[in-house]
Design an enzyme around this catalytic site. Structure first.
Site, PDB file in Angstrom:
ATOM      1  N   THR A 166       7.624   1.422   2.719  1.00  0.00           N
ATOM      2  CA  THR A 166       7.694   2.772   2.155  1.00  0.00           C
ATOM      3  C   THR A 166       9.042   2.986   1.492  1.00  0.00           C
ATOM      4  OG1 THR A 166       6.223   3.599   3.878  1.00  0.00           O
ATOM      5  CG2 THR A 166       7.468   5.241   2.636  1.00  0.00           C
ATOM      6  N   ALA A 225       3.884   7.048  -1.326  1.00  0.00           N
ATOM      7  CA  ALA A 225       5.205   7.430  -1.834  1.00  0.00           C
ATOM      8  C   ALA A 225       5.074   8.207  -3.137  1.00  0.00           C
ATOM      9  CB  ALA A 225       6.068   6.187  -2.035  1.00  0.00           C
ATOM     10  N   ALA A 228       0.822  -1.218   0.000  1.00  0.00           N
ATOM     11  CA  ALA A 228       0.000   0.000   0.000  1.00  0.00           C
ATOM     12  C   ALA A 228       0.848   1.256   0.000  1.00  0.00           C
ATOM     13  CB  ALA A 228      -0.915  -0.005   1.232  1.00  0.00           C
ATOM     14  N   LYS A 229       2.106   1.145   0.399  1.00  0.00           N
ATOM     15  CA  LYS A 229       2.963   2.323   0.517  1.00  0.00           C
ATOM     16  C   LYS A 229       3.302   2.956  -0.834  1.00  0.00           C
ATOM     17  CE  LYS A 229       3.351   2.303   5.015  1.00  0.00           C
ATOM     18  NZ  LYS A 229       2.778   3.388   5.842  1.00  0.00           N
ATOM     19  N   ASP A 230       3.092   2.215  -1.922  1.00  0.00           N
ATOM     20  CA  ASP A 230       3.284   2.820  -3.250  1.00  0.00           C
ATOM     21  C   ASP A 230       2.407   4.062  -3.405  1.00  0.00           C
ATOM     22  OD1 ASP A 230       4.949   0.733  -3.860  1.00  0.00           O
ATOM     23  OD2 ASP A 230       3.763  -0.029  -5.535  1.00  0.00           O
TER      24      ASP A 230
END
Length: 345
Positions: free
Chosen positions: A79, A52, A47-49
């Protein structure tokens, strides 16, 4: 984004629009219907895409990030991987301060993606000069033309999920969602998704997931930051020893804490029952969902969405290693174990 487009200009166009699948065997006996939002389908496998890319492109629009800039960040691994991937595509340098409880797989992945990695002790106070928060700040100060992403205290963290994850969940459930179960770390996923969903239907319940050893649950309930709550724990990307301003506690209805052992075994159970290969925090989210079900949070009409934040390949030397599980004292012969390999001679 149109996933049926066919050809993309680069990998970053694949961020978001992740699939949702119904859970069947892992939720057997729970009232209602259950769906997993599979964030592992982002190109950086988490999910950090979303945050970022949103933070980087916002910095570019403001002229903060320029050709030759260096991205600096504090991360438990995911992340950092997303930022390293984005930096490679866009031509930036990347320096990351990483907690030493991050898996070897994650750290090796960051280095393979070209990032300069600083591994910092996890079990020190947030204001300790050795903590990954303070090390990232020092790197930023010492690196000319650098930008500190600062996901824990960056409102864009929330905005990214308000603009993407929340609308996707609403559309995928055709507005029928009644409960959202999300891990709470920096707080961006749970806060942004919750803000959007509650605007559509204020009756949707937002159920947070916290770790044993983290301060978030008690802070949510009392408004008190209690240092006595802080204890070492193994789950990555979940809970905190500080209060991130990227968490909007007002839109979260309740928190449930889970243990390291329960989360690890629940991840293994997800594989066996659903065929999904989940990360450690996915196990925590599923374990919390079970605990919520046992406490009567759901009924026959419930439509429950659980967010699975990352992929199990980043934990091969942790929760999917029997050796690691035994070293942590987690071994339990009554719970799912890996099958031994058969060596042909």
């Amino acid at each position: 984004m149109d996933r049926n487009k066919g050809v993309y200009n680069n990998l970053l166009e694949l961020v978001g629009q992740t699939p949702m699948v119904q859970l069947n065997r892992i939720t057997e006996g729970f009232p209602g219907r259950y769906f997993a939002k599979l964030e592992m389908f982002n190109p950086g496998h988490s999910a950090k895409d979303r945050i970022a890319l949103h933070i980087v492109e916002s910095a570019e629009k403001k002229g903060i990030l320029k050709p030759g800039s260096t991205i600096v960040e504090t991360t438990s691994g995911n992340t950092g991987f997303s930022l390293a991937m984005i930096a490679m595509v866009k031509g930036y340098q990347c320096k990351l301060a990483v907690s030493d409880k991050s898996s070897v797989d994650k750290i090796d992945g960051l280095r393979a993606m070209g990032a300069e990695v600083y591994v910092c002790p996890a079990n020190v106070p947030a204001d300790d000069p050795r903590s990954y928060y303070e090390v990232a700040k020092r790197i930023h100060k010492e690196t000319p033309n650098s930008v500190y992403i600062n996901q824990y205290f960056n409102e864009l963290n929330i905005e990214a999920h308000y603009e993407t994850t929340g609308p996707e969940i609403w559309k995928q459930t055709e507005g029928k969602i009644t409960h959202l179960v999300v891990a709470s770390g920096t707080g961006g996923t749970i806060s942004g998704s919750a803000q959007y969903l509650k605007e559509q239907n204020p009756n949707i319940k937002i159920l947070g997931v916290d770790a044993m050893g983290s301060v978030l649950k008690k802070f949510h309930e009392t408004g008190e930051f209690d240092e006595n709550e802080i204890k070492p724990y193994k789950i990555e990307g979940l809970g905190k020893n500080l209060i991130p301003t990227a968490t909007d506690f007002s839109v979260i209805d309740v928190y449930e804490k889970v243990s390291d052992k329960d989360a690890a075994y629940k991840a293994r159970e997800i594989i066996r029952k659903e065929g999904i290969f989940p990360g450690y925090t996915c196990g925590a989210v599923m374990q919390a969902t079970q605990q919520y079900a046992e406490k009567g949070f759901f009924d026959a009409n419930s439509v429950v969405v659980v967010v699975f934040p990352d992929h199990g390949s980043r934990y091969m030397n942790k929760i999917y290693s029997d050796v690691w599980m035994k070293e942590q004292g987690f071994y339990d012969s009554e719970l799912p174990q890996n099958k031994p390999a058969n060596y042909v001679k």
